[in-house]
Scaffold this active site. Sequence first.
Site, mmCIF file in Angstrom:
data_model
loop_
_atom_site.group_PDB
_atom_site.id
_atom_site.type_symbol
_atom_site.label_atom_id
_atom_site.label_comp_id
_atom_site.label_asym_id
_atom_site.label_seq_id
_atom_site.Cartn_x
_atom_site.Cartn_y
_atom_site.Cartn_z
ATOM 1 N N GLY A 24 36.657 7.541 28.382
ATOM 2 C CA GLY A 24 36.936 6.378 27.537
ATOM 3 C C GLY A 24 37.313 6.728 26.106
ATOM 4 O O GLY A 24 37.535 5.845 25.286
ATOM 5 N N LYS A 222 46.367 8.934 26.207
ATOM 6 C CA LYS A 222 45.918 8.613 24.848
ATOM 7 C C LYS A 222 46.593 9.539 23.849
ATOM 8 O O LYS A 222 46.700 10.759 24.102
ATOM 9 C CB LYS A 222 44.401 8.787 24.759
ATOM 10 C CG LYS A 222 43.641 7.794 25.596
ATOM 11 C CD LYS A 222 43.677 6.426 24.967
ATOM 12 C CE LYS A 222 42.987 5.398 25.832
ATOM 13 N NZ LYS A 222 42.995 4.070 25.218
ATOM 14 N N ASP A 250 48.951 5.303 24.332
ATOM 15 C CA ASP A 250 48.020 4.383 23.671
ATOM 16 C C ASP A 250 47.437 5.060 22.430
ATOM 17 O O ASP A 250 46.766 6.087 22.535
ATOM 18 C CB ASP A 250 46.890 4.032 24.663
ATOM 19 C CG ASP A 250 45.968 2.942 24.152
ATOM 20 O OD1 ASP A 250 46.129 2.512 22.997
ATOM 21 O OD2 ASP A 250 45.084 2.516 24.925
ATOM 22 N N GLU A 276 50.996 1.612 22.918
ATOM 23 C CA GLU A 276 49.984 0.553 22.853
ATOM 24 C C GLU A 276 49.203 0.650 21.552
ATOM 25 O O GLU A 276 48.884 1.763 21.095
ATOM 26 C CB GLU A 276 49.058 0.759 24.058
ATOM 27 C CG GLU A 276 47.925 -0.206 24.187
ATOM 28 C CD GLU A 276 47.229 0.001 25.536
ATOM 29 O OE1 GLU A 276 47.902 0.305 26.549
ATOM 30 O OE2 GLU A 276 45.993 -0.119 25.568
ATOM 31 N N GLU A 305 44.186 -5.785 23.489
ATOM 32 C CA GLU A 305 42.773 -5.583 23.823
ATOM 33 C C GLU A 305 41.851 -5.901 22.652
ATOM 34 O O GLU A 305 40.679 -6.170 22.842
ATOM 35 C CB GLU A 305 42.530 -4.165 24.357
ATOM 36 C CG GLU A 305 42.710 -3.068 23.340
ATOM 37 C CD GLU A 305 42.549 -1.670 23.954
ATOM 38 O OE1 GLU A 305 43.403 -1.285 24.767
ATOM 39 O OE2 GLU A 305 41.584 -0.979 23.617
ATOM 40 N N ASP A 328 42.496 -9.561 27.644
ATOM 41 C CA ASP A 328 41.211 -8.885 27.881
ATOM 42 C C ASP A 328 40.202 -9.971 28.255
ATOM 43 O O ASP A 328 40.064 -10.958 27.534
ATOM 44 C CB ASP A 328 40.786 -8.151 26.610
ATOM 45 C CG ASP A 328 39.506 -7.377 26.793
ATOM 46 O OD1 ASP A 328 39.503 -6.161 26.604
ATOM 47 O OD2 ASP A 328 38.463 -8.004 27.117
ATOM 48 N N HIS A 355 44.375 -5.473 29.894
ATOM 49 C CA HIS A 355 43.544 -4.339 29.507
ATOM 50 C C HIS A 355 42.311 -4.289 30.398
ATOM 51 O O HIS A 355 41.701 -5.321 30.677
ATOM 52 C CB HIS A 355 43.106 -4.504 28.040
ATOM 53 C CG HIS A 355 42.072 -3.519 27.633
ATOM 54 N ND1 HIS A 355 40.804 -3.882 27.207
ATOM 55 C CD2 HIS A 355 42.101 -2.170 27.606
ATOM 56 C CE1 HIS A 355 40.116 -2.794 26.915
ATOM 57 N NE2 HIS A 355 40.864 -1.745 27.148
ATOM 58 N N GLY A 357 40.223 -1.033 30.249
ATOM 59 C CA GLY A 357 39.501 0.193 29.930
ATOM 60 C C GLY A 357 38.135 -0.102 29.340
ATOM 61 O O GLY A 357 37.995 -0.259 28.125
ATOM 62 N N GLU A 386 45.815 -2.563 34.254
ATOM 63 C CA GLU A 386 45.167 -1.273 34.022
ATOM 64 C C GLU A 386 43.997 -1.053 34.990
ATOM 65 O O GLU A 386 43.313 -1.994 35.391
ATOM 66 C CB GLU A 386 44.635 -1.216 32.579
ATOM 67 C CG GLU A 386 44.001 0.121 32.246
ATOM 68 C CD GLU A 386 43.609 0.225 30.776
ATOM 69 O OE1 GLU A 386 43.478 -0.813 30.105
ATOM 70 O OE2 GLU A 386 43.421 1.366 30.310
HETATM 71 C C1 LIG Z 1 37.332 2.801 24.030
HETATM 72 C C2 LIG Z 1 38.121 2.407 25.231
HETATM 73 O O1 LIG Z 1 37.953 3.350 26.261
HETATM 74 C C3 LIG Z 1 39.613 2.281 24.925
HETATM 75 O O2 LIG Z 1 40.151 3.558 24.662
HETATM 76 C C4 LIG Z 1 40.300 1.618 26.087
HETATM 77 C C5 LIG Z 1 41.742 1.411 25.886
HETATM 78 O O3 LIG Z 1 42.305 1.437 24.828
HETATM 79 C C6 LIG Z 1 42.552 1.103 27.073
HETATM 80 O O4 LIG Z 1 42.027 1.170 28.172
HETATM 81 O O5 LIG Z 1 43.710 0.788 26.884
HETATM 82 MG MG MG Z 2 44.261 0.517 24.923
#
Ligand SMILES: C[C@H](O)[C@@H](O)CC(=O)C(=O)O
Ligand code: MG
Length: 443
Positions: A24, A222, A250, A276, A305, A328, A355, A357, A386
Site C-alpha cells: 500500500g 506508483k 499514480d 493519477e 480517491e 471511492d 479507487h 487501494g 482497481e
Molecule cells: C495508501 C494507499 O495504498 C494508496 O496508495 C492507494 C492508492 O493511491 C490507489 O490505490 O490508487
Molecule cells: Mg491512487
Amino acid sequence: MVRGRISRLSVRDVRFPTSLGGHGSDAMHTDPDYSAAYVVLETDAEDGLKGYGITFTLGKGTEVVACAVNALAHHVLNKDLGDIVGDFRGFYRQLTSDGQLRWIGPEKGVVHLATAAVLNAVWDLWAKQEGKPLWKLLVDMDPRMLLSCIDFRYITDVLTEEEAYGILQKGQIGKKERERQMLMHGYPAYTTSCAWLGYSDDTLKQLCTEALQDGWTRFKVKVGADLQDDIRRCRLIRNMIGPEKTLMMDANQRWDVPEAIEWMSKLAEFKPLWIEEPTSPDDILGHATISKALVPLGIGVATGEQCHNRVIFKQLLQAKALQFLQIDSCRLGSVNENLSVLLMAKKFEIPVCPHAGGVGLCELVQHLIIFDFISVSASLKNRMCEYVDHLHEHFRYPVTIKKASYMPPKDAGYSTEMKEESVKKHQYPDGEVWKKLLAAQNN
Ligand SMILES: C[C@H](O)[C@@H](O)CC(=O)C(=O)O
Ligand SMILES: [Mg+2]
C-alpha cells in the site's frame, strides 16, 4: 420490506500492519497501515440481521474517525430503518448538515469519512433486509426511489433531478442484457498490487510475473518520489508486460503543477494511460492545466480517491480537469453521494474507474461500478475497476476475481462485514496482533 428501529451502534478501530511489508505504500504514504473504522448497527427487528459499515483509514487516523462516528450516533439511534430509507435524502442531509458537526466539515474530512462509515452500514442493512447484494438492490430500485437517496444541493447547475431521471430512464434500455453480461463475465479490473513504491525490484518482478500468469492485462505503478527510480521501475514493468498491455501511474499528490508536467514528460516513453493524483486533490485548475499539457503525450489525468465530495467532482468535470474519474466508496458520503457522482460522470461522458487501494474498498466499490454499468453508463469503454490483492481473507464475503474481472457478489448486503475473529485480533491497541507489535516496539 425494511423493518426495525436502530437499537445499537458500535464502532471499532481495526488496523492491519501492512506497512511492515510496504504493502500500500506510495510517494506520500510511506508507512500505511491499512485500517478501518468499523461500524455495526443493530435493530430491534429480531431477525438477527446487522448492518456493517467501514471507512478506510491509515493507522493513526482511525481513532479520530471513530470519535466522529460516535458524535454522529445520536442521528441514527432509535430511528426506524423504514423512515431512514424512506427519506434517505433527508437523512443524508441530517447527518451532513448537523448544525455543530458541519463546522468541522462540511462534507469533507474526518466527519465525512465517519458519515460514510455510518451510511455504508445503513445500506448494508437495507440490502440484507431485502435479501439482495447492494448492486442488485440499486439495479432493481425504481429510478424515482433511487433519486430520492441523492442530495442534489450544490450540483443542480450541472445536473438536475429531472436530468438524472432521464439518464436512469435511458439506462433501463438493455439493462437485463447488461446484467447477464456482468453475471457471466464480470467487471474488468486492473491490479496495483505488483508495484507499491516500497517494493524492491525483485518483489515487483516476482509479483508481476505471477499477475501475468493469472491473466492480468492492466497494471498500475506508483511513482513520484525519485525520477531515476521511476524510470527504472517503469522500464522494468513495461518490459515485462510488453507494449500492448495497459500501464497506469499514480503519484499520490506528490508534485506541484509544473513539476507534474515535467516529470510526466520524462515518463511518457513508458506509455501510461493515465497519471493519477499528480498534484493536490483540491487543485481543480491545477489538474486542468496538467490535463491540457499532457494531451500531446497521450496521457490522461485520473483523480478522485481524495476528492472530498460531489462539489469537487462537479468542478473537476466542469473544468475538464480529469479524463478518468475515480470514485471511492468511503471517501464520499456513502452510496448516496457516489450515485450523484456516477450520474454527473455519465452526463459529462467521463469514464469512471473506481479507487480500491485499501482494506475493504474492493469489496464495497465493486457493487457501485457493477450498478453503474448496468443502469447508468452502459459502457465498458476505457473503464476498469482497481483491484489490490490484500486482506480479503478478513471479510466474510470477499471479492471473487475471475480472469482479471470482478464477479458480481451474490450474498445479500454490501460485502462490508468482517470476520469477528479478524476484528478481535486486529483491534487497536488491544487485539493480539497489536499487543505483540507494541510490546516489541517498547522493548
Ligand atoms: C495508501 C494507499 O495504498 C494508496 O496508495 C492507494 C492508492 O493511491 C490507489 O490505490 O490508487
Ligand atoms: Mg491512487
